[in-house]
Design a protein around this motif. Structure first.
Motif, PDB file in Angstrom:
ATOM      1  N   ARG A  92       0.820  -1.216   0.000  1.00  0.00           N
ATOM      2  CA  ARG A  92       0.000   0.000   0.000  1.00  0.00           C
ATOM      3  C   ARG A  92       0.855   1.270   0.000  1.00  0.00           C
ATOM      4  N   ASP A  96       0.522   3.959  -2.871  1.00  0.00           N
ATOM      5  CA  ASP A  96       0.093   5.318  -2.547  1.00  0.00           C
ATOM      6  C   ASP A  96       1.116   6.359  -2.976  1.00  0.00           C
ATOM      7  N   ALA A  99       0.773   6.656  -6.669  1.00  0.00           N
ATOM      8  CA  ALA A  99      -0.457   7.359  -7.062  1.00  0.00           C
ATOM      9  C   ALA A  99      -0.352   8.857  -6.752  1.00  0.00           C
ATOM     10  N   LEU A 100       0.338   9.194  -5.657  1.00  0.00           N
ATOM     11  CA  LEU A 100       0.504  10.604  -5.282  1.00  0.00           C
ATOM     12  C   LEU A 100       1.485  11.317  -6.197  1.00  0.00           C
ATOM     13  N   ASN A 249       0.977   9.688   3.847  1.00  0.00           N
ATOM     14  CA  ASN A 249      -0.060  10.377   3.068  1.00  0.00           C
ATOM     15  C   ASN A 249      -0.297  11.805   3.566  1.00  0.00           C
TER      16      ASN A 249
ATOM     17  N   ARG B 240      -4.829  13.607  -9.976  1.00  0.00           N
ATOM     18  CA  ARG B 240      -4.578  12.213  -9.636  1.00  0.00           C
ATOM     19  C   ARG B 240      -5.765  11.633  -8.862  1.00  0.00           C
ATOM     20  N   LEU B 242      -7.112   9.202  -6.143  1.00  0.00           N
ATOM     21  CA  LEU B 242      -6.538   8.503  -4.992  1.00  0.00           C
ATOM     22  C   LEU B 242      -7.539   7.518  -4.396  1.00  0.00           C
ATOM     23  N   VAL B 250      -4.945  12.682   2.991  1.00  0.00           N
ATOM     24  CA  VAL B 250      -4.374  13.889   2.377  1.00  0.00           C
ATOM     25  C   VAL B 250      -5.184  15.116   2.810  1.00  0.00           C
TER      26      VAL B 250
END
Lengths: 261, 261
Positions: A92, A96, A99-100, A249, B240, B242, B250
């Protein structure tokens, strides 16, 4: 999957094909798509676009009318140096961070990283987690990931070359908070800004180029000192103790929200 | 668990006892603690402190020298209105929002919430997830959680009373970004601020009191319109896409970093 990413070899414009079982399953079971439907697709290291399903067989899906016209989103201008976490959360975390939009990820050893973590079979599957992250975040460009099994040589000999501006190391016991530090940096910068910019509240956010984040239990003092000697400012993100995933995150979210990507 | 939380009934100062199997197992297997060791503990809805292990038996641990002197951290001044997510991610979402210090959580129905989610047995275990989140975040005060199975009556009749300042609804298709909106709010506020505050870059961050976040797939236009009619500004957090968990961390991370908790 918010888009289906394919390697360049799978394209022969205006056609392409999908042969990865996970993607075929997703298209059939989750998207419930069939011949004639349009898919969001992308070419790894290339552009994003759409394609129409031409034919579905057991082990492949043929695509026609492939249009790749959209540039992928900009990467976050940051290198994350992360103490190798428990295998259970590695997938994960990589997903993440990908993806960020993190551009560079360095997984390093730390005092609180158990030796067994380096033997995890999941470390051989990073490309798979990156692909998941790209397909989640709708991006085509993978972050660069490097593994550094030796803490001291990396920090002493290589870290400085990665710091183009400022660097922080997350540390719950620091007196200084992340936002206090960023405000200090912005204040220094604003002293050279125009009055007009100031009155318009346009103090530009300064985002350090390197962020070091420990795994569960954080960094030990020796590690914080070594980071400090290379110019990494220790900062806290409040008194609450967060899971590594959550902390990553929260911190990178600040980069995402302030980089205008 | 970064602290062990016990209900008031388990205290008889300066003594206390632990009888929850998960806590006993954590103390023995993860902390590897034994008689004479000091534990970080807290009283639910009370203070944080320490205690010394006096006796360990199979189904309970007796504590002595219980000192509870530290106030729990302040809550984030925010109500999160979350479309009920897939059961698989519910536990982590509740844990994280609790650890981050969210004061109020409303789980509501949405077009993209599958009906089966409301039948999940996990909904009966929210208290357990909250306890995990408090023990992670080192807090003693649970968020208030309410379930709203009917979207329209809640948004039309109850939402407005929860908005004490401003409200946002996360929506990838909004033209306005979260940071642009917050900058607009700060600018409006700064027009009544002193020149000194401005030149010191101390434009105060404005944090909306209500944050609405959809589950996978987000909100549909009808829902965004209904939120909008109640004064919720739709904002994006970048191009993006998420995972719900990541987006929640976030967004709420911005509240955590800027509330000085």
């Amino acid at each position: 999957m918010n888009c289906i990413l394919l390697p360049a070899t799978h394209f022969s414009l205006p056609f392409a094909y999908i042969d990865a079982p996970s993607q075929i399953e997703h298209i059939q079971k989750v998207l419930d798509a069939t011949v004639g439907d349009t898919l969001k697709i992308g070419q790894l290291d290339g552009k994003l676009g759409t394609a129409v399903i031409d034919k579905i067989s057991e082990d492949s899906i043929d695509l026609r009318e492939v249009h790749l016209s959209k540039q992928p989103p900009a990467k976050l201008d940051v290198t994350v140096i992360l103490a190798l976490p428990r295998p259970k959360v590695l997938r994960r975390l990589i997903m993440d961070m990908t993806a960020l939009g993190v551009r560079d990820i360095v997984l390093i050893n730390s005092y609180r990283t158990q030796k067994s973590y380096w033997q995890s079979p999941l470390l051989a599957r990073l490309d798979e987690f990156v692909l998941e992250g790209l397909q989640q975040g709708v991006d085509t460009v993978a972050p660069r990931i490097t593994l550094q099994k030796r803490f001291k040589p990396f920090v002493e000999d290589e870290l400085a070359s990665l710091i183009t501006g400022h660097a922080i190391v997350a540390h719950p016991y620091s007196e200084l908070s992340l936002m206090q530090y960023l405000q200090q940096l912005a204040l220094l910068q604003s002293q050279s800004q125009s009055f007009l910019a100031l009155t318009e509240g346009q103090t530009k956010t300064v985002l350090p180029s390197v962020v070091c984040i420990g795994a569960e239990g954080g960094w030990i003092d020796y590690e914080i000192d070594l980071f400090g000697a290379q110019g990494c400012q220790a900062v806290n993100i409040g008194s609450r103790v967060l899971r590594t995933e959550t902390a990553v995150n929260v911190i990178l979210g600040h980069w995402l929200l302030n980089s205008g990507c």
